[in-house]
Design a protein around this motif. Structure first.
Motif, short mmCIF file in Angstrom:
data_model
loop_
_atom_site.label_atom_id
_atom_site.label_comp_id
_atom_site.label_asym_id
_atom_site.label_seq_id
_atom_site.Cartn_x
_atom_site.Cartn_y
_atom_site.Cartn_z
N LEU A 1 35.99 79.35 40.26
CA LEU A 1 35.46 78.64 39.09
C LEU A 1 34.48 77.54 39.51
N LEU A 2 34.85 76.81 40.54
CA LEU A 2 33.97 75.74 41.02
C LEU A 2 32.64 76.29 41.50
N HIS A 3 32.70 77.40 42.19
CA HIS A 3 31.48 78.01 42.75
C HIS A 3 30.51 78.43 41.65
N HIS A 4 31.06 78.81 40.50
CA HIS A 4 30.22 79.32 39.41
C HIS A 4 30.01 78.30 38.28
N ALA A 5 30.31 77.03 38.53
CA ALA A 5 30.05 76.00 37.52
C ALA A 5 28.55 75.96 37.23
N HIS A 6 28.19 75.74 35.98
CA HIS A 6 26.79 75.85 35.55
C HIS A 6 25.90 74.74 36.09
N ASN A 7 26.47 73.57 36.35
CA ASN A 7 25.67 72.46 36.86
C ASN A 7 26.58 71.47 37.59
N GLU B 1 51.57 77.27 23.40
CA GLU B 1 52.53 76.98 24.45
C GLU B 1 52.68 78.17 25.39
N THR B 2 52.73 79.38 24.79
CA THR B 2 52.92 80.58 25.61
C THR B 2 51.73 80.79 26.52
N LYS B 3 50.53 80.60 25.95
CA LYS B 3 49.33 80.81 26.75
C LYS B 3 49.34 79.90 27.96
N ARG B 4 49.71 78.64 27.80
CA ARG B 4 49.67 77.69 28.89
C ARG B 4 50.83 77.88 29.85
N GLU B 5 51.92 78.45 29.32
CA GLU B 5 53.11 78.56 30.16
C GLU B 5 52.90 79.45 31.37
N TYR B 6 52.12 80.53 31.21
CA TYR B 6 52.03 81.50 32.28
C TYR B 6 50.69 81.54 32.99
N VAL B 7 49.70 80.76 32.53
CA VAL B 7 48.40 80.76 33.19
C VAL B 7 48.36 79.62 34.19
N ILE B 8 48.58 79.96 35.44
CA ILE B 8 48.49 79.00 36.55
C ILE B 8 47.53 79.60 37.57
N LEU B 9 46.52 78.85 37.97
CA LEU B 9 45.52 79.35 38.90
C LEU B 9 45.92 79.06 40.34
N ASN B 10 45.64 80.02 41.22
CA ASN B 10 45.83 79.76 42.65
C ASN B 10 44.55 79.14 43.21
N ARG B 11 44.59 78.76 44.47
CA ARG B 11 43.46 78.05 45.06
C ARG B 11 42.20 78.90 45.11
N GLU B 12 42.35 80.19 45.34
CA GLU B 12 41.19 81.08 45.37
C GLU B 12 40.52 81.14 44.01
N GLN B 13 41.29 81.22 42.94
CA GLN B 13 40.73 81.26 41.59
C GLN B 13 40.05 79.94 41.25
N SER C 1 35.46 81.25 33.17
CA SER C 1 36.74 81.87 33.53
C SER C 1 36.81 83.31 33.05
N LYS C 2 36.25 83.60 31.87
CA LYS C 2 36.23 84.98 31.39
C LYS C 2 35.38 85.87 32.29
N GLU C 3 34.23 85.31 32.72
CA GLU C 3 33.32 86.08 33.58
C GLU C 3 33.92 86.33 34.96
N GLN C 4 34.53 85.30 35.55
CA GLN C 4 34.97 85.36 36.93
C GLN C 4 36.43 85.79 37.12
N LEU C 5 37.28 85.43 36.16
CA LEU C 5 38.70 85.72 36.32
C LEU C 5 39.21 86.81 35.39
N GLY C 6 38.42 87.10 34.35
CA GLY C 6 38.84 88.13 33.42
C GLY C 6 39.68 87.62 32.27
N PHE C 7 39.90 86.30 32.21
CA PHE C 7 40.63 85.69 31.09
C PHE C 7 40.13 84.27 30.92
N GLY C 8 40.27 83.77 29.70
CA GLY C 8 39.74 82.44 29.39
C GLY C 8 40.77 81.34 29.53
N ILE C 9 40.34 80.18 29.98
CA ILE C 9 41.23 79.03 30.10
C ILE C 9 40.51 77.79 29.55
N THR C 10 41.27 76.73 29.34
CA THR C 10 40.71 75.42 29.01
C THR C 10 40.98 74.48 30.17
#
Length: 310
Positions: A126-132, A110-122, A230-239
């Motif tokens: 992620l979209l730009h670096h999608a694998h396929n 719950e804590t992890k999800r509570e504070y991880v909100i991505l802005n439009r740039e982030q 997300s780890k590669e591009q943002l420095g933290f992992g998300i689902t």
């Protein structure tokens, strides 16, 4: 000792719960349903033997899947508790050497999800670096439509209507159907995906998103790659669930009414939607502080006016 299969281990554990521990029929039923649900999830990941259940690859994703399904916190805690007990029993029996669920806790999710909100740039990063193209479009639907990952992966080709510009969720949570308008970039991207980029497999499938062999894309595949990117591009992992939260929060920040956001997300009530809008608490506090400042200024004026008549 020969490695024991998950199915066999669960059967023997349930016998112990019922016979030796003498739990109530209702408790045994809850344990059985919870463990068989976990067994099905492992089968989907091609994990047959109990020794192959891994903390990182299976235990934490199991918890995250429960969170993604928006189950009540107490329900998630109950499910995780059953798995912890089962694995602890398995360690005592010598079936496994360590409990993969020992560090899995619900407040952490719950804590992890509570504070991880991505802005439009982030999001765009992620979209730009999608694998396929398949992953790109799955990420995009999470970012721009706020679908649950299960809803996205259950989409069929006929669920995308370019005529009405809608994507149809036929079996959302609670088996409810809803139609969600496509953003311009979802529409353009899905048109390209269906016409050109969708894998051409020998095995016919009506699912919108498929693997090169024609099988349906699974949530674990999506979340593993999203975690990596997300780890590669943002420095933290998300689902994938963070994409849904971010979608809701972005609409809220743009002053979209919460009732409209709730309908788009497929929530039964706005109370559930409010749980998604984690940043709103800070925004509400900022609003109150602005109001306090205005009140202090007005109080000075009022006091001056009052003093004239004292």
């Amino acid at each position: 000792m020969e490695p024991i299969q998950i199915k066999e281990a669960i059967t023997r554990y349930l016998e112990d719960v019922e016979m030796r521990q003498q739990r109530s029929p209702e408790t045994v039923k809850t344990y059985r349903n919870t463990l068989r649900r976990f067994e099905q999830m492992m089968q989907q990941s091609n994990v047959i033997f109990l020794k192959d259940v891994d903390e990182t690859d299976h235990a934490f994703p199991y918890r995250d899947k429960l969170v993604d399904e928006e189950l009540a916190s107490n329900t998630i805690k109950k499910y995780v508790s059953v798995l912890k007990s089962f694995m602890s029993y398995s360690v005592k029996r010598g079936w496994i050497t360590c409990n993969p669920f020992v560090f899995v806790n619900v407040p952490g999710a719950e804590t992890k999800r509570e504070y991880v909100i991505l802005n439009r740039e982030q999001v765009n990063q992620l979209l730009h670096h999608a694998h396929n193209a398949t992953l790109y479009n799955i990420f995009l639907i999470g970012c721009d439509a706020g679908f649950r990952i299960s809803e996205t992966l259950d989409l069929k080709l006929e669920d995308v209507s370019f005529e009405s510009n809608d994507i149809i969720i036929r079996h959302g949570k609670g088996n409810k159907m809803r139609e969600v308008p496509m953003t311009e970039r979802i529409r353009k991207s899905l048109e390209r995906y269906i016409q050109v980029e969708r894998p051409k497999a020998d095995k016919d499938s009506r699912y919108l998103f498929i693997m090169p062999n024609g099988s349906k894309v699974r949530a674990n595949y999506v979340n593993e790659y999203l975690l990596e990117v997300s780890k590669e591009q943002l420095g933290f992992g998300i689902t994938s669930h963070v994409l849904r939260h971010s979608f809701a929060t972005e609409l809220y920040n743009a002053d979209v009414k919460i009732t409209k956001i709730s309908r788009l997300l497929g929530h039964a009530s706005t109370e559930t939607t409010e749980l998604y809008l984690h940043i709103s608490k800070e925004q509400n506090q900022e609003t109150i502080e602005v109001l306090n400042a205005k009140n202090r200024e007005e109080d000075k004026f009022v006091k001056k006016e009052v003093n004239k008549y004292v």
